[in-house]
Design a protein around this motif. Structure first.
Motif, mmCIF file in Angstrom:
data_model
loop_
_atom_site.group_PDB
_atom_site.id
_atom_site.type_symbol
_atom_site.label_atom_id
_atom_site.label_comp_id
_atom_site.label_asym_id
_atom_site.label_seq_id
_atom_site.Cartn_x
_atom_site.Cartn_y
_atom_site.Cartn_z
ATOM 1 N N SER A 166 0.871 -1.345 0.154
ATOM 2 C CA SER A 166 0.142 0.013 0.002
ATOM 3 C C SER A 166 0.876 1.307 0.126
ATOM 4 O O SER A 166 0.292 2.307 0.396
ATOM 5 C CB SER A 166 -0.759 -0.059 1.181
ATOM 6 O OG SER A 166 -1.676 -1.176 1.124
ATOM 7 N N ARG A 181 4.529 7.546 3.721
ATOM 8 C CA ARG A 181 3.597 6.975 2.961
ATOM 9 C C ARG A 181 3.333 7.899 1.851
ATOM 10 O O ARG A 181 3.358 8.878 1.795
ATOM 11 C CB ARG A 181 2.246 6.689 3.659
ATOM 12 C CG ARG A 181 1.158 6.121 2.825
ATOM 13 C CD ARG A 181 -0.168 5.894 3.767
ATOM 14 N NE ARG A 181 -1.211 5.523 2.946
ATOM 15 C CZ ARG A 181 -1.513 4.174 2.406
ATOM 16 N NH1 ARG A 181 -0.669 3.124 2.841
ATOM 17 N NH2 ARG A 181 -2.628 4.050 1.617
ATOM 18 N N ARG A 182 2.976 7.336 0.445
ATOM 19 C CA ARG A 182 2.438 7.943 -0.455
ATOM 20 C C ARG A 182 1.104 7.251 -1.040
ATOM 21 O O ARG A 182 1.069 6.096 -0.767
ATOM 22 C CB ARG A 182 3.432 7.968 -1.829
ATOM 23 C CG ARG A 182 4.879 8.532 -1.423
ATOM 24 C CD ARG A 182 5.702 8.637 -2.704
ATOM 25 N NE ARG A 182 5.146 9.686 -3.586
ATOM 26 C CZ ARG A 182 5.286 10.925 -3.675
ATOM 27 N NH1 ARG A 182 6.199 11.344 -2.738
ATOM 28 N NH2 ARG A 182 4.969 11.896 -4.435
ATOM 29 N N ASP A 183 0.255 8.125 -1.581
ATOM 30 C CA ASP A 183 -1.121 7.692 -2.102
ATOM 31 C C ASP A 183 -0.895 6.997 -3.373
ATOM 32 O O ASP A 183 -0.343 7.706 -4.329
ATOM 33 C CB ASP A 183 -2.029 8.873 -2.391
ATOM 34 C CG ASP A 183 -2.326 9.612 -0.969
ATOM 35 O OD1 ASP A 183 -2.349 8.759 -0.006
ATOM 36 O OD2 ASP A 183 -2.614 10.665 -1.071
ATOM 37 N N ASP A 199 3.334 5.432 -7.672
ATOM 38 C CA ASP A 199 2.786 6.744 -8.078
ATOM 39 C C ASP A 199 3.915 7.111 -9.423
ATOM 40 O O ASP A 199 3.733 8.301 -9.940
ATOM 41 C CB ASP A 199 2.424 7.683 -7.301
ATOM 42 C CG ASP A 199 3.582 8.227 -6.557
ATOM 43 O OD1 ASP A 199 4.682 7.714 -6.582
ATOM 44 O OD2 ASP A 199 3.258 9.061 -5.702
#
Length: 387
Positions: free
Chosen positions: A165, A183-185, A211
């Motif tokens: 994730s 964290r990255r989206d 991403d």
């Protein structure tokens, strides 16, 4: 909702017959050592099989089993550690017998790391486990809550492991306490299944994300040193899931599934050069040569300039993370382990222990540990190789 997607090329190769192995005529092909060897098949010249252990054989009606976790080895207790799709971590002794087993709640996405007699296990159930490598006794566990997907990196008293994730967790190696996380989206479109194992050099962790960004983080606190987008615009297959590598001169190399290989200045993230070859998922650097593997090919590039030195085509097969052992480039593919000459890319031998190999092998001197997709762990003696 983001979907983790495995390119169709990775699956098609598993259904191909022996006729596609090797890539060229005259390349020796070795089959499953558990089965009787045909009289016409030459003896193993490049390696011998010390032992094999049936850990997670295919179940009835199970189609296309895949083992994605690379094995590891503890030289002190002489124990090989394997994580299999049935959720078990196992320690196997020198005789090929299982010494211990530890059950988790889900299959594994990546292999363990052994350091100072402790094996750090990235659970597909979202838990990072620390086990005694000799006995399997649990020392501690950290509940990340996200399926872990990379071989842990142990550095400066921390264990770094990334999730599916797009979260990088830093946990204290001594007791499993949380230190920090980044964290990255994930993007909204399809992504390639996998995650980038961080590379740590001089207190900086370099890691890629789905991403399309590669980020340099301080190991001390997870602070961002720099970040760079490699995959441009769009929303699908932007992944930088390859583990970054660095050469002896301190130049950084990262692969974007969409946009090819990037050579970057490690201090700033500034681009030095870029190839346009897409579909690459893993990198390996040795001296002045950069090796890249992915869908349908294995390439070698001059690290300084990005000039292509050779390319070994695989058709519809996929190549997974290569390793060096005794002077040879060993490349797991959808249906065989290839032994390639690093200077030319010529295949010297192909070996399929049954079901192909997805997990990278683990080399320990002249010993090589291989986990087949049929759930067998092998110990090979690379007695026929030079280097």
């Amino acid at each position: 909702m983001t979907m983790r997607h495995v390119s169709w090329k990775r699956w098609l190769g598993g259904a191909m017959a022996v006729g596609l192995l090797g890539g060229c005529s005259g390349v020796p092909y070795y089959g499953n050592p558990e089965l009787p060897r045909p009289p016409s098949q030459a003896p193993l010249d490049y390696f011998s099989v010390n032992w094999w252990a049936s850990l997670a054989p295919p179940e009835t009606l199970e189609y296309g089993p895949r083992e994605t976790a690379s094995p590891a080895y503890d030289p002190v207790s002489r124990t090989a550690i394997a994580l299999t799709r049935d959720g078990f971590a196992r320690g196997v002794g020198r005789d090929g017998k299982v010494k211990w087993s530890y059950k988790t709640a889900s299959r594994f996405n990546a292999g363990p790391r052994v350091m100072d007699g402790v094996v750090y296990v990235p659970g597909g159930d979202g838990v990072l486990y620390a086990l005694d490598a000799a006995t399997g006794e649990e020392k501690w566990k950290y509940v990340a809550g996200e399926a872990l997907a990379t071989v842990p990196v142990v550095t400066e008293g921390l264990v770094l492991v990334a999730s599916e994730s797009d979260t990088l967790f830093a946990v204290k190696a001594a007791d499993g306490q949380w230190a920090w996380q980044y964290r990255r989206d994930p993007p909204t479109g399809f992504t390639v299944r996998g995650a980038s194992r961080p590379l740590v050099r001089e207190g900086i962790a370099y890691v890629g994300f789905s991403d399309g960004f590669v980020v340099a983080l301080s190991v001390d606190d997870g602070g961002v040193t720099w970040e760079r987008s490699l995959s441009g615009t769009g929303s699908e297959f932007l992944d930088v899931d390859s583990s970054p590598v660095m050469d002896a001169n301190g130049q950084l190399y990262v692969a974007s599934y969409k946009s090819g290989i990037f050579a970057l200045e490690a201090e700033t993230g500034d681009m030095v050069w870029n190839t346009s070859v897409n579909g690459l998922t893993s990198l390996l650097v040795s001296g002045q040569v950069l090796f890249a593997a992915g869908d349908g090919r294995i390439d070698a590039y001059l690290a300084e300039t990005g000039r292509l030195l050779w390319s070994h085509p695989l058709g519809e097969r996929a190549a997974f993370a290569p390793v060096f052992a005794k002077g040879m480039l060993l490349v797991p593919t959808s249906n065989a382990l290839l032994f390639l000459e690093p200077k030319t890319g010529r295949s010297r031998v192909s070996w399929n222990p049954g079901g192909g190999i997805t997990a990278p092998p683990f080399a320990a001197g002249r010993q090589l540990f291989v986990l087949s997709n049929n759930g067998f762990l092998y110990s090979l003696d690379l007695n026929g190789l030079g280097g």
